[in-house]
Design a protein around this motif. Structure first.
Motif: not given
Lengths: 376, 125
Positions: A286-290, A280-283
């Motif tokens: 989140x992965x981009x943040x971590x 997903x875009x949202x997922x």
């Protein structure tokens, strides 16, 4: 060339042999010559025996039973105290299930419950889910001999509807005994089945839980139960089975009258929460943040972040808020705990001291299991 | 003449579930299209406030709430200004005070939907 580990070499050999069996069966269709037919059957038999040998090397819970295998359940079948040994059994079961389905043969002939002394609610639903899938996929009919089984385990499985699931009634006079821990017969529905009124179903499950406990849940717990379970079911409908939604989810509950502890367990065999975040875009956000952290690829870390931010696999920006709803129910009781095992990730939230614990497991669950435990 | 119109989600169902109609019966999409949209239109035509009674149900998943209220903003059933929305709808829970949490979720989803809608609007050059 990449060097393979010993285990990878064994499994490479295993899967290439499976391919070989398919090829032999294909040839068998075209050649009707009897001698040739027998020859091919002999070859299949030899290859099956080799697979069984490989399975016996990989899984110590499997034992040779004639020219087939048996599965031996341990004394303690529990995801909390003995996670790895419990998941290994589930894995062995799945490997056998897949092999039998692909090759239209039977290699598992007996499951030994005799040593089993403790079966946790979450491990129980997992085992039931596997046997349910095995029966449906391979059209297996089973026979049960409970004479040597532990009485508490027998009652627990009976209350859960395990024998109804196996379609084999059990005649055992120990079954009438009432346990300290009581169980709710588990619910299982297809994620693709949108003809059922899921809202009414959740209300009826809540009523049956209250009947099992012997009193009503506090009003705030009632509404938070509805909220948590409805989002769990919806998450499975949307995210767990992206390719073929025609797969089930399972739910059960247990109540320990001495501890006054209620447990609700929800389980699916889908792509897992950490995997669904990759879609997903949202997922992805989140992965981009971590991504710059050392733990970004750890399932446990991903679940923790998804719980904090509330993102699952929906590609629509306004969706994917389900996970944080799970906490509400455990906030309302004493010693409320939420456990999530998904893929290799383990996440636990305790309402008592508002703490979160996450850890990475060695063995992949290949599914998701959510447990709410609350004392009233 | 009363200066308030009322709509009770409990008359639609006591157990709402799901975001879209494809999720099963009594979804947020179904409620929004069949109940909420005509009620809002009627209230706006009359120039009165629409009172939405939310507590005659077992509970709500966030998906249902988001679909009803976030969806109403996206579908432009509700305007894209929070103060203006507050002049159109009023959320009440007369019998279950603890349903205040759902009221808060509703306003949070309305605010998010407005924010997302505005972020997608073309910028003036």
């Amino acid at each position: 060339m990449k060097k393979l580990s010993k285990e990878q070499r064994v499994w490479h050999k295993y899967y290439s042999k499976t391919k070989h069996i398919k090829e032999l069966k294909r040839k068998e269709k075209w050649k009707s010559n009897d001698a040739n037919h027998n020859n091919i059957n002999d070859k299949i038999k030899i290859i099956n025996e080799k697979f069984i040998k490989l399975l016996l090397v990989k899984f110590s819970c499997l034992k040779k039973f004639g020219n087939k295998v048996s599965l031996n359940l341990p004394e303690n079948f529990d995801l909390e105290s003995s996670y790895n040994s419990t998941i290994i059994i589930i894995q062995a079961f799945r490997e056998i299930n897949e092999f039998e389905f692909k090759n239209k043969c039977r290699i598992l002939v007996k499951i030994f419950f005799e040593r089993l002394e403790y079966l946790s609610t979450s491990a129980c639903i997992l085992l039931s889910a596997e046997i349910d899938t095995w029966r449906n996929k391979n059209n297996v009919s089973l026979r049960v001999d409970t004479k040597q089984w532990n009485a508490q385990v027998l009652n627990q499985l009976n209350q859960l509807g395990f024998f109804v699931l196996l379609n084999c009634p059990v005649d055992d006079n120990r079954i009438a005994q009432r346990n300290i821990v009581n169980f709710l017969k588990f619910e299982s529905y297809n994620a693709a089945d949108n003809s059922i009124n899921t809202g009414d179903l959740i209300v009826s499950i809540r009523s049956r839980i209250e009947k099992m406990i012997g009193s009503n849940l506090p009003v705030l717990s009632q509404t938070n139960f509805f909220r948590a379970v409805s989002e769990s079911i919806l998450n499975v409908q949307y995210h767990a089975y992206p390719v073929d939604k025609n797969k089930p989810w399972w739910l059960t509950s247990s109540y320990d009258s001495t501890k006054r502890e209620l447990r609700i367990v929800f389980c699916d065999r889908g792509i897992t929460i950490p995997k669904s975040m990759e879609v997903s875009e949202k997922g992805k956000k989140i992965l981009e943040q971590i991504k710059n952290t050392t733990l970004w690829n750890h399932d446990s870390h991903r679940i923790k972040k998804a719980m904090q931010i509330g993102g699952t696999s929906s590609s629509e920006i306004f969706r994917g808020n389900g996970l944080h709803c799970f906490r509400g129910f455990v906030n309302e009781g004493i010693c409320g705990k939420l456990h999530i095992v998904s893929g290799k990730g383990y996440y636990m939230f305790s309402s008592e001291d508002n703490t979160e614990i996450s850890s990475e497991k060695r063995v992949n669950l290949k599914g998701t299991i959510i447990t709410w435990s609350v004392r009233f | 003449m009363s200066n308030i119109e009322k709509i009770d989600i409990g008359e639609f169902t006591h157990a709402p579930f799901g975001r879209y109609r494809k999720d099963g019966p009594k979804s947020g999409e179904e409620f929004r299209e069949i109940w909420l949209e005509p009620a809002i239109k009627k209230a706006r035509k009359k120039g009165v406030i629409l009172e939405i009674i939310i507590d005659d149900v077992e509970g709500y998943g966030d998906s249902f709430i988001e679909s009803v209220f976030g969806g109403a903003v996206r579908d432009e059933i509700l305007p894209h200004d929070i103060e203006e929305i507050k002049r159109i709808i009023k959320i009440t829970y007369p019998n279950k005070p603890y349903f205040e949490m759902y009221k808060n979720f509703i306003w949070r989803h309305i605010l998010n939907a407005i924010k997302n809608f505005k972020s997608k609007e073309p910028k003036a050059i």
